[in-house]
Design an enzyme around this catalytic site. Structure first.
Site, mmCIF file in Angstrom:
data_model
loop_
_atom_site.group_PDB
_atom_site.id
_atom_site.type_symbol
_atom_site.label_atom_id
_atom_site.label_comp_id
_atom_site.label_asym_id
_atom_site.label_seq_id
_atom_site.Cartn_x
_atom_site.Cartn_y
_atom_site.Cartn_z
ATOM 1 N N HIS A 59 -3.404 6.462 6.358
ATOM 2 C CA HIS A 59 -2.308 5.649 6.904
ATOM 3 C C HIS A 59 -1.093 5.642 5.977
ATOM 4 O O HIS A 59 0.012 5.326 6.411
ATOM 5 C CB HIS A 59 -2.774 4.245 7.309
ATOM 6 C CG HIS A 59 -2.906 3.229 6.232
ATOM 7 N ND1 HIS A 59 -4.109 2.920 5.636
ATOM 8 C CD2 HIS A 59 -1.997 2.424 5.633
ATOM 9 C CE1 HIS A 59 -3.931 1.965 4.735
ATOM 10 N NE2 HIS A 59 -2.651 1.651 4.711
ATOM 11 N N ASP A 180 -10.203 6.946 5.860
ATOM 12 C CA ASP A 180 -8.769 6.734 5.665
ATOM 13 C C ASP A 180 -8.254 7.433 4.395
ATOM 14 O O ASP A 180 -7.908 6.791 3.414
ATOM 15 C CB ASP A 180 -8.491 5.228 5.600
ATOM 16 C CG ASP A 180 -7.033 4.889 5.869
ATOM 17 O OD1 ASP A 180 -6.187 5.798 5.806
ATOM 18 O OD2 ASP A 180 -6.745 3.710 6.134
ATOM 19 N N SER A 595 -3.133 -0.058 -0.802
ATOM 20 C CA SER A 595 -3.643 1.039 0.010
ATOM 21 C C SER A 595 -3.530 2.341 -0.760
ATOM 22 O O SER A 595 -2.485 2.640 -1.326
ATOM 23 C CB SER A 595 -2.863 1.151 1.314
ATOM 24 O OG SER A 595 -3.420 0.298 2.258
HETATM 25 N N1 ARG Z 1 -4.867 -3.106 7.436
HETATM 26 C C1 ARG Z 1 -4.491 -2.013 6.571
HETATM 27 C C2 ARG Z 1 -3.189 -2.385 5.860
HETATM 28 O O1 ARG Z 1 -2.811 -3.488 5.811
HETATM 29 C C3 ARG Z 1 -4.421 -0.729 7.309
HETATM 30 C C4 ARG Z 1 -3.266 -0.563 8.247
HETATM 31 C C5 ARG Z 1 -3.194 0.752 8.954
HETATM 32 N N2 ARG Z 1 -4.113 0.867 10.070
HETATM 33 C C6 ARG Z 1 -3.884 0.407 11.330
HETATM 34 N N3 ARG Z 1 -4.820 0.528 12.227
HETATM 35 N N4 ARG Z 1 -2.758 -0.160 11.697
HETATM 36 O O2 ARG Z 1 -2.204 -1.753 5.753
HETATM 37 N N1 GLU Z 2 -3.832 -1.708 4.167
HETATM 38 C C1 GLU Z 2 -3.057 -2.350 3.158
HETATM 39 C C2 GLU Z 2 -1.897 -1.475 2.670
HETATM 40 O O1 GLU Z 2 -1.454 -0.605 3.324
HETATM 41 C C3 GLU Z 2 -3.907 -2.695 1.990
HETATM 42 C C4 GLU Z 2 -4.927 -3.616 2.393
HETATM 43 C C5 GLU Z 2 -4.572 -5.032 2.140
HETATM 44 O O2 GLU Z 2 -3.497 -5.542 2.503
HETATM 45 O O3 GLU Z 2 -5.458 -5.589 1.543
HETATM 46 O O4 GLU Z 2 -1.339 -1.678 1.642
#
Ligand code: ARG
Ligand code: GLU
Length: 659
Positions: A59, A180, A595
Site C-alpha cells: 500500500h 502487504d 507502514s
Molecule cells: N490500515 C492501514 C493504514 O492505516 C492500511 C491502509 C491501506 N489498506 C487499505 N485497505 N485501505 O494505512
Molecule cells: N497502515 C498505516 C500506515 O500506512 C500504519 C498502521 C497504523 O496506523 O498503525 O502508516
C-alpha cells in the site's frame, strides 16, 4: 528516540534484545538506523541487501505501481517482477530519505543561533535535506539531517490479490492475511551519492542492511519496530480528547459514511467505476474505519474521565505554584476559543473538499491568487489531478449531500452570503447543485479562456469560499492541540508534568521523525473468552478464498500451490500439517507512518514488515493499552514465499542474507 536509546537498552535486553545501544543508533558507525528509510512522503522502508534492495508495504508502493501501469501492463492487478536489473522501472517523483544524524539543538537555539542558519549549515552536502522538529510541543528542538535519493526503481510487487488481499473488508482487522509488501531499489551516482535518474546510475550501497530471519516467530519473542510514525497525542488534556470523541470523529465518520455509500453503490453497478474509484474509496474508508475504532477504544478506556482525574490531581499540586496555578484554566479557555475555527476547517475538508470538481475550481482560484497564469498546461495539471478517474454522476451526488451537510453544520453566519442567496433563489441545495453542474464547463471543455474560467459557476463558488479557505489556513495544524494559541500552553504544561509526575516515562509524540518501539510477539483477548492467536497461515487465506468476492479472489497459482502443498523451504508445521505463515501480531506501539517499518528480532534480523494495527487498538494514538493494542505485520517468510513461488524471482535471494 533513537539517539536516546541508551536510556531503554537495559529494558530491551531484559526482553530479549541481544545488540547494544550503538548498534541501534550511532552517528559515528554503521547502525540499524542506516538500514531504515522514509519511503515517499509518509511510509517507512528497509534495506535488505548491500545493493540497495528495499522492502516496504504494497500500500506504500501502490501509487508508484499504479503510475507505471497501463491497460496493457496492469502491474496492480498482475504484479510485477523484474527479471534482471535492466527491467527495474524508475518511478518518477519517488524519493527515499536516509537519516544521517539527529541532534538536540535546543541549547544552540537558546544561545541565539537561528533555526534557518542551523538548517542551512546542515543541508550543505549533496542531496542533503535538514529540518528542525519540535519535541514536547516545542520545549526541545531536534535537527534531522537526511540524504534524499531520487532514483528509486520498482523491482517487484505481488498482484493486488495478494498485496491487498482482504481489501477494505479486512483493513484494521485481525485475523489478517494480507501480503502487504513491494520491493524497490535505490540507485546512486558512481560515488554512492544522490543523483537524478540516469541510466548510468548504479545500485546504492547502504551502510547497513537487514539480514532476513527464516526461523520464524513464536509468542513472547522480542520485536522492535524502527520507522517514522506520524502522529500521537499522549499528553493532551481531557478537552482535546472530548473534542475528538464528541465533535470531530462523529462528524467525520457520518460524512464519510455518506460519501462511501454513494461511491460503493456506483461501484457495485459497473466494473469500470469500481476500478476508477478503488483508490479513492480505499483512502476515504481507511481513516473512516480507524476513527470508529478509535472512538470506541477511547470510550472503553474512559480516557476523558481518566484525564480529568489526572488533571484534578495536577491542579491540586499546582495550586500553590504561581507559574502553574492557572495553567489548566488557560488551556481550557484556549481550547474553547480554538475549537470553532478548527472544526470549521475539518468540516470544510470533509464536505467541500470532498467534491472533486469544486476542488479543481478551488485549486484554479488559488493558483490565480498566487499569480500563476492559468494556461492550458496549468489547467491540464489540475484536470489530471482532480478529474482523473472521475465520474460526474458520483461527484454530483456527493456535492448535493456535502453542500447540504456543510450549510447544516456550520453556523449560518459563516456561510458565504452569495451561497445562501444562490441556494434560496434556486429553492434548495439540490436544484442549486443541479444548476451548478449544468452550468460548469470545467469538466466538459479544455482549455478554457481566463474569462470562461472566472465566469464559470463552479469557480464562482470557489471564489465565494476563498475567505473561508484563508481562515482555514490559520488552523492547518496536525491536531487541535497544535494550533499555536493552544500549543503555547503545552510547553509549560509539559514542563510542569515532568516536575510533578516523576515516575512517568516521557517520550515526545510521534511527528514523522525516526523512532524505535519495542514489544513482543503476542496475541490478545479480543472479547471476553475469545483469544486471538498471534499467527495466521495460508489455510486462512484458502478459507476466505472466493472468486465471487473481489477482496478475496486469490491468484490461481496460489490455489495450485496450495493443492500441491508445493511450499519448498518456506513451509511450517501447524497442527500436524504443513502450511505457510502469513501475518503476525506484536505489542509494539505504532502509528500511521509506521507502514513498511521493519520488524526486527533480538538478533537484529528482519522477521516482518509492519502494515497495520488491529481495529481495537486504534485509540493508541491517544492512549496505548498494552493489553489490547497490537501492530500487524506480514511475516517475512510469506514475503519470501511469494517472491519465490508466485513471482518466480528467487534470483533476488542471492543478494540477500537469509538466515
Ligand atoms: N490500515 C492501514 C493504514 O492505516 C492500511 C491502509 C491501506 N489498506 C487499505 N485497505 N485501505 O494505512
Ligand atoms: N497502515 C498505516 C500506515 O500506512 C500504519 C498502521 C497504523 O496506523 O498503525 O502508516
Amino acid at each position: 528516540m533513537p539517539s536516546l536509546i541508551k536510556e531503554r537498552i537495559k529494558d530491551m535486553r531484559r526482553m530479549g534484545f541481544k545488540l547494544k545501544a550503538d548498534d541501534v543508533y550511532s552517528d559515528k558507525k554503521a547502525s540499524l538506523k542506516d538500514a531504515v528509510m522514509q519511503f515517499g512522503g509518509g511510509c517507512t522502508g528497509e534495506f535488505i541487501s548491500p545493493e540497495g534492495l528495499l522492502l516496504t508495504n504494497h500500500h506504500c508502493g501502490y501509487a508508484s505501481i499504479q503510475k507505471l501501469s497501463s491497460v496493457e501492463h496492469d502491474y496492480l492487478t498482475d504484479g510485477y517482477w523484474a527479471k534482471s536489473r535492466s527491467e527495474e522501472l524508475h518511478v518518477p517523483g519517488l524519493t527515499i530519505s536516509l537519516l544521517e544524524r539527529m541532534e538536540d539543538v535546543t541549547d544552540r537555539i537558546a544561545a541565539g543561533e537561528s533555526k534557518e542558519e542551523i538548517i542551512a549549515q546542515a543541508s550543505k552536502g549533496k542531496g542533503c535535506r535538514a529540518s528542525i522538529e519540535p519535541m514536547y510541543y516545542g520545549n526541545q528542538h531536534y535537527l534531522f539531517v537526511y540524504r534524499v535519493y531520487k532514483d528509486v526503481r520498482l523491482v517487484g510487487a505481488p498482484p493486488s490479490s495478494i498485496g491487498k488481499f482482504g481489501g477494505d473488508t479486512d483493513n484494521w482487522i485481525w485475523p489478517r492475511h494480507t501480503g502487504d509488501f513491494s520491493m524497490f531499489r535505490v540507485y546512486a551516482d558512481a560515488n554512492n551519492e544522490p543523483a537524478d535518474y540516469s541510466a548510468d546510475n548504479v545500485p546504492y550501497r547502504p551502510k547497513r542492511y537487514l539480514p532476513i530471519s527464516t526461523k520464524g516467530v513464536k509468542e513472547g519473542d522480542f520485536t522492535m519496530i524502527y520507522g517514522f510514525p506520524g502522529n500521537t497525542q499522549e499528553y493532551v488534556t481531557a478537552d482535546a480528547v472530548e473534542y475528538v470523541t464528541n465533535i470531530s470523529n462523529p462528524m467525520k465518520i457520518a460524512l464519510r459514511t455518506t460519501r462511501l455509500d454513494i461511491i460503493s453503490e456506483a461501484q457495485s453497478k459497473d466494473v469500470a467505476t469500481r476500478i476508477a474509484y478503488a483508490a479513492k474509496h480505499a483512502n476515504i474508508a481507511n481513516a473512516w474505519k480507524k476513527w470508529q475504532g478509535e472512538s470506541l477504544g477511547l470510550e472503553r478506556l474512559g480516557t476523558v474521565a481518566k484525564k480529568a482525574t489526572y488533571e484534578q490531581e495536577f491542579a491540586t499540586w499546582a495550586a500553590d505554584k504561581p507559574q502553574y496555578a492557572t495553567l489548566l484554566d488557560s488551556m481550557h479557555t484556549a481550547y474553547e476559543k480554538a475549537i470553532p475555527g478548527y472544526f470549521a476547517r475539518e468540516l470544510f475538508n470533509e464536505t467541500i473538499a470532498g467534491i472533486d470538481v469544486l476542488n479543481f475550481a478551488l485549486w484554479l482560484n488559488s493558483q490565480h491568487e498566487k499569480g500563476v497564469k492559468l494556461t492550458a498546461d496549468v489547467q491540464n495539471v489540475g484536470r489530471k489531478y482532480y478529474l482523473g478517474d472521475y465520474r460526474v454522476e458520483i461527484d454530483k451526488a456527493i456535492a448535493k449531500q456535502m453542500i447540504g451537510e456543510y450549510v447544516a453544520r456550520i453556523p449560518a453566519t459563516e456561510i458565504p452570503a452569495q451561497l445562501t442567496a444562490a441556494i434560496d433563489s434556486y429553492g434548495g441545495v439540490e436544484p442549486f447543485v443541479d444548476g451548478l453542474y449544468n452550468g460548469t464547463q470545467l469538466i466538459t471543455k479544455y482549455p478554457l479562456t481566463h474569462d470562461e474560467i472566472f465566469a464559470d459557476p463552479m469557480v464562482q463558488l470557489a471564489v465565494w469560499f476563498a475567505p473561508q479557505v484563508a481562515k482555514n489556513s490559520n488552523y492547518a495544524y496536525r491536531n487541535l492541540s497544535n494550533v499555536p494559541s493552544v500549543e503555547k500552553w503545552y510547553r509549560e504544561y509539559m514542563q510542569a508534568l515532568r516536575e510533578w509526575d516523576k515516575e512517568r516515562a516521557f517520550y515526545p509524540d510521534a511527528n514523522f521523525t525516526l523512532r524505535v518501539a519495542y514489544g513482543t510477539v503476542t496475541g490478545y483477548e479480543n472479547v471476553d473468552g475469545e483469544y486471538h492467536t498471534h499467527l495466521t497461515t495460508l489455510d486462512g487465506i484458502m478459507a476466505k478464498d472466493n472468486p465471487e468476492i473481489y477482496d478475496y479472489n486469490i491468484p490461481q497459482t496460489l490455489r495450485d500451490i496450495y493443492a500441491r502443498k508445493d511450499y519448498g523451504r518456506w513451509s511450517i508445521e501447524k497442527g500436524g500439517k504443513s502450511t505457510i505463515p502469513v501475518c503476525f501480531l506484536a505489542s509494539n506501539h505504532t502509528s500511521g507512518g509506521n507502514s513498511g517499518s521493519p520488524v526486527i528480532n533480538g538478533k537484529g534480523e528482519l522477521i516482518g514488515i509492519n502494515f497495520d494495527r488491529t481495529w481495537r487498538s486504534t485509540m493508541s494514538d491517544i492512549e496505548f493499552d498494552p493489553d489490547i493494542c497490537r501492530n500487524i505485520s506480514v511475516d517475512i517468510r510469506y514475503v519470501m514465499f511469494v517472491i519465490d513461488r508466485i513471482g518466480g524471482a528467487s534470483y533476488l535471494f542471492e543478494e540477500m542474507d537469509l538466515r
